[in-house]
Design a protein around this motif. Structure first.
Motif, PDB file in Angstrom:
ATOM      1  N   ASP A 297     -25.267   4.257   0.483  1.00  0.00           N
ATOM      2  CA  ASP A 297     -24.520   2.988  -0.176  1.00  0.00           C
ATOM      3  C   ASP A 297     -23.214   2.808   0.468  1.00  0.00           C
ATOM      4  OD1 ASP A 297     -24.188   4.785  -3.347  1.00  0.00           O
ATOM      5  OD2 ASP A 297     -23.363   5.335  -1.252  1.00  0.00           O
ATOM      6  N   HIS A 298     -22.698   3.709   1.551  1.00  0.00           N
ATOM      7  CA  HIS A 298     -21.508   3.609   2.034  1.00  0.00           C
ATOM      8  C   HIS A 298     -21.608   3.717   3.728  1.00  0.00           C
ATOM      9  CE1 HIS A 298     -19.105   4.564  -1.698  1.00  0.00           C
ATOM     10  NE2 HIS A 298     -18.219   4.081  -0.808  1.00  0.00           N
ATOM     11  N   HIS A 299     -20.402   2.964   4.214  1.00  0.00           N
ATOM     12  CA  HIS A 299     -20.331   3.233   5.693  1.00  0.00           C
ATOM     13  C   HIS A 299     -19.234   3.631   5.901  1.00  0.00           C
ATOM     14  CE1 HIS A 299     -23.751   0.398   6.383  1.00  0.00           C
ATOM     15  NE2 HIS A 299     -23.109  -0.577   5.268  1.00  0.00           N
ATOM     16  N   PHE A 300     -19.243   4.941   6.688  1.00  0.00           N
ATOM     17  CA  PHE A 300     -17.999   5.693   7.240  1.00  0.00           C
ATOM     18  C   PHE A 300     -17.438   5.572   8.512  1.00  0.00           C
ATOM     19  CE2 PHE A 300     -19.803   8.066   3.377  1.00  0.00           C
ATOM     20  CZ  PHE A 300     -18.639   8.123   2.778  1.00  0.00           C
ATOM     21  N   ALA A 301     -16.280   5.381   8.639  1.00  0.00           N
ATOM     22  CA  ALA A 301     -15.826   5.322  10.161  1.00  0.00           C
ATOM     23  C   ALA A 301     -14.975   6.538  10.191  1.00  0.00           C
ATOM     24  CB  ALA A 301     -14.930   4.128  10.521  1.00  0.00           C
ATOM     25  N   ILE A 302     -15.500   7.486  10.921  1.00  0.00           N
ATOM     26  CA  ILE A 302     -14.738   8.970  10.855  1.00  0.00           C
ATOM     27  C   ILE A 302     -13.842   8.644  12.063  1.00  0.00           C
ATOM     28  CG2 ILE A 302     -14.909  11.359  11.033  1.00  0.00           C
ATOM     29  CD1 ILE A 302     -17.884  11.073  10.002  1.00  0.00           C
ATOM     30  N   VAL A 303     -12.645   8.759  11.982  1.00  0.00           N
ATOM     31  CA  VAL A 303     -11.546   8.802  12.987  1.00  0.00           C
ATOM     32  C   VAL A 303     -10.930  10.024  13.044  1.00  0.00           C
ATOM     33  CG1 VAL A 303     -10.934   6.282  12.276  1.00  0.00           C
ATOM     34  CG2 VAL A 303      -9.901   8.203  11.392  1.00  0.00           C
ATOM     35  N   ASP A 304      -9.857  10.115  14.146  1.00  0.00           N
ATOM     36  CA  ASP A 304      -9.449  11.236  14.756  1.00  0.00           C
ATOM     37  C   ASP A 304      -8.141  11.466  13.834  1.00  0.00           C
ATOM     38  OD1 ASP A 304      -7.653   9.599  16.106  1.00  0.00           O
ATOM     39  OD2 ASP A 304      -8.292  10.450  17.952  1.00  0.00           O
ATOM     40  N   ALA A 305      -7.499  10.627  13.191  1.00  0.00           N
ATOM     41  CA  ALA A 305      -6.585  10.924  12.206  1.00  0.00           C
ATOM     42  C   ALA A 305      -6.914  11.503  10.741  1.00  0.00           C
ATOM     43  CB  ALA A 305      -5.484   9.863  12.086  1.00  0.00           C
ATOM     44  N   ALA A 306      -6.235  11.957  10.125  1.00  0.00           N
ATOM     45  CA  ALA A 306      -6.650  12.578   8.750  1.00  0.00           C
ATOM     46  C   ALA A 306      -5.332  12.596   8.014  1.00  0.00           C
ATOM     47  CB  ALA A 306      -7.341  13.768   8.939  1.00  0.00           C
ATOM     48  N   MET A 307      -5.926  13.009   6.575  1.00  0.00           N
ATOM     49  CA  MET A 307      -4.710  13.385   5.577  1.00  0.00           C
ATOM     50  C   MET A 307      -3.653  14.242   6.027  1.00  0.00           C
ATOM     51  SD  MET A 307      -6.854  15.717   3.019  1.00  0.00           S
ATOM     52  CE  MET A 307      -5.514  15.907   1.410  1.00  0.00           C
ATOM     53  N   ASN A 308      -3.843  15.048   7.104  1.00  0.00           N
ATOM     54  CA  ASN A 308      -2.768  16.022   7.463  1.00  0.00           C
ATOM     55  C   ASN A 308      -1.943  15.355   8.324  1.00  0.00           C
ATOM     56  OD1 ASN A 308      -4.776  16.000   9.589  1.00  0.00           O
ATOM     57  ND2 ASN A 308      -3.104  17.371  10.645  1.00  0.00           N
ATOM     58  N   ASP A 309      -2.217  14.114   9.036  1.00  0.00           N
ATOM     59  CA  ASP A 309      -1.347  13.588   9.785  1.00  0.00           C
ATOM     60  C   ASP A 309      -0.900  12.370   8.964  1.00  0.00           C
ATOM     61  OD1 ASP A 309      -2.343  14.310  12.545  1.00  0.00           O
ATOM     62  OD2 ASP A 309      -4.343  13.484  11.854  1.00  0.00           O
ATOM     63  N   MET A 310      -1.482  11.530   7.797  1.00  0.00           N
ATOM     64  CA  MET A 310      -1.026  10.458   7.014  1.00  0.00           C
ATOM     65  C   MET A 310      -1.319  10.974   5.677  1.00  0.00           C
ATOM     66  SD  MET A 310       0.419   7.992   5.968  1.00  0.00           S
ATOM     67  CE  MET A 310       1.456   7.113   7.081  1.00  0.00           C
ATOM     68  N   LEU A 311      -0.481  11.391   4.795  1.00  0.00           N
ATOM     69  CA  LEU A 311      -1.074  12.006   3.472  1.00  0.00           C
ATOM     70  C   LEU A 311      -0.941  10.724   2.517  1.00  0.00           C
ATOM     71  CD1 LEU A 311      -1.678  14.404   1.731  1.00  0.00           C
ATOM     72  CD2 LEU A 311       0.811  14.937   1.789  1.00  0.00           C
ATOM     73  N   ARG A 312      -0.146   9.672   2.757  1.00  0.00           N
ATOM     74  CA  ARG A 312       0.205   8.621   1.603  1.00  0.00           C
ATOM     75  C   ARG A 312      -1.241   8.282   0.975  1.00  0.00           C
ATOM     76  NH1 ARG A 312       2.702   4.491   1.580  1.00  0.00           N
ATOM     77  NH2 ARG A 312       3.900   4.881  -0.114  1.00  0.00           N
ATOM     78  N   PRO A 313      -2.182   7.605   1.627  1.00  0.00           N
ATOM     79  CA  PRO A 313      -3.508   7.242   0.897  1.00  0.00           C
ATOM     80  C   PRO A 313      -3.975   8.393   0.097  1.00  0.00           C
ATOM     81  CG  PRO A 313      -3.461   6.681   3.300  1.00  0.00           C
ATOM     82  CD  PRO A 313      -2.400   7.675   3.148  1.00  0.00           C
ATOM     83  N   ALA A 314      -4.124   9.536   0.435  1.00  0.00           N
ATOM     84  CA  ALA A 314      -4.705  10.677  -0.408  1.00  0.00           C
ATOM     85  C   ALA A 314      -3.934  11.082  -1.546  1.00  0.00           C
ATOM     86  CB  ALA A 314      -4.830  11.767   0.554  1.00  0.00           C
TER      87      ALA A 314
END
Ligand code: LLP
Length: 417
Positions: A297-314
């Motif tokens: 039930d999900h489509h994931f786009a796995i990118v090379d940035a992560a929560m360690n690079d940009m924490l605001r969404p998490a």
């Protein structure tokens, strides 16, 4: 006005194609626009023309040397919260006489360094800090300029983690407590009361809480005047919101007009500590789509940035706009969760985004110039991203990507056999 715009189907940072920067400097990569930084800083000065003021950029929002350098060249003041931020301001050519030192807990060493440099003001948050500063200044036989940070008990109506002006928050002192601490300060030989300070929260989209706060502060200014304590400057902190999605924050000009109207002809210098409203929309985070993965039930786009690079969404469930760097007309739209490689379910950058995506595509997250790189970490032993500053057609690498050696720097294994 945005300095990150599509020309045809291609995203540009000022006059440079973002894909060219990604090709040269790799991803994930923060890209800043010098013109955007300058415009958002100068908006404050323009709106305050004719009023005695000092705009102290909140270094915590983005403390990269190149960002501080751009602002220092415009004569910015700086709001700091640590000795580290102070050294950054100096390294970038900032003027210590235009620095205000905020934060709930300044160490004696930090106070001593700031006193040696002759900063503009210490924004104190407790009687303990006041006593400590008086001692440090006494040892140096000097006098420290101080403000007390007041907590006006005003609801900033923003995310609870970035709301600071309610009485349950750890910041500042209630108005009555502040009055007592001002009286104590007035008796001391090594501090001089110069100002009154507050900061009620961040990402405010309404003027009302700012103006309610201003009224409460002016009442305190009058009560202090009644007991012979003169306030020379009012520091209203930062907090003006920006548009990430569909928020409609007041313009800097509207906010300043209202402040000036309430202030009337009082002889008070105005200080502000804006961070987000200067840096957020002056930066993007560019990342590459590594893999596309679909589950039941999900489509994931796995990118090379992560929560360690940009924490605001998490951390705040912040919604940040994410767009392909190269638009593809007529592509098939799918609803993607854009996630990073970190081993946490909370590691996402955006959820439910309708995009036409292929493996290898570059994506840009907008509004990433504030509270982006500064909140990054090496979690999962991931080197931190590169940072680039664009200036017209010029591209400056202002922080090289960390290497694997950088990750191990300063560490040792046990020396015993
Ligand atoms: N002055 C003081 C004393 C502050 O604590 C802050 C921000 C500012 C000024 C600047 O506020 P601004 O103009 O940027 O709203 N990491 C969070 C934001 C934390 C803000 C902390 N204090 C985020 O990503 O939303």
């Amino acid at each position: 006005m945005s300095y990150f715009t599509f020309r045809g189907e291609t995203l540009h940072a000022e006059d440079v194609a973002v894909s060219d920067i990604a090709a040269e400097h790799g991803t994930p990569c923060y890209i800043y626009s010098r013109a955007a930084l300058e415009a958002s800083f100068l908006a404050y000065g323009d709106a305050l023309a004719g009023t005695d003021h000092l705009v102290c950029y909140a270094v915590k929002a983005n403390s990269s040397l190149a960002v501080l350098d751009v602002l220092a060249r415009l004569g910015a003041g700086f709001d700091i919260v640590s000795g580290g931020e102070l050294e950054r301001v100096l390294a970038a050519g900032g003027d210590p006489a235009k620095v205000v030192f905020s934060g709930v807990s300044k160490t004696a060493d930090e106070m001593a360094r700031a006193l040696d440099l002759g900063i503009h003001c210490f924004n104190l948050e407790s009687e303990g800090e006041l006593e400590a500063l008086n001692c440090v200044a006494a040892e140096k036989a000097c006098v420290a300029p101080v403000s007390i940070r007041v907590n006006p008990d005003v609801d900033a109506k923003t995310h609870p983690y970035i709301s600071t002006g309610l009485k349950e928050n750890k910041f500042g002192l209630a108005i009555d407590e502040a009055l007592a601490v001002y009286q104590r300060a007035a008796q001391m030989n090594h501090v001089e009361v110069v100002g009154l300070d507050c900061h009620i929260g961040s990402q405010l989209t309404d003027i009302t809480p700012f103006i309610d706060t201003l009224h409460r502060l002016l009442e305190l200014v009058d009560r202090l005047a009644d007991i012979g304590i003169t306030i020379k400057h009012l520091d209203l902190g930062g907090g003006l919101g920006v548009t990430y999605r569909d928020e409609q924050p007041p313009s800097v000009a509207d906010y300043m007009d209202e402040v000036r109207r309430v202030l009337g002809d009082r002889p008070l210098k105005l200080l502000f500590e804006p961070g987000r409203s200067i840096a957020a929309n002056a930066g993007i985070l560019v990342m590459r789509t590594e893999y596309l993965k679909s589950t039941a039930d999900h489509h994931f786009a796995i990118v090379d940035a992560a929560m360690n690079d940009m924490l605001r969404p998490a951390l705040y469930q912040a919604w940040m706009d994410i767009q392909p760097v190269q638009r593809r007309s007529g592509g098939h739209l799918t609803t993607w969760d854009i996630v990073g490689p970190v081993c946490e379910t909370g590691d996402f950058l955006g959820k439910g985004r309708e995009l036409s995506l292929s493996q290898g595509d570059l994506l840009a997250m907008f509004g990433a110039g504030a509270y982006g790189f500064v909140m990054s970490s090496n979690y999962n032993s991931r080197p931190r991203a590169a940072e680039v500053m664009v200036d017209g057609t010029a591209v400056h690498l202002v922080r090289r990507r960390e290497t694997l050696e950088d990750l191990l720097r300063g560490e040792t294994t046990l020396t015993e056999s």
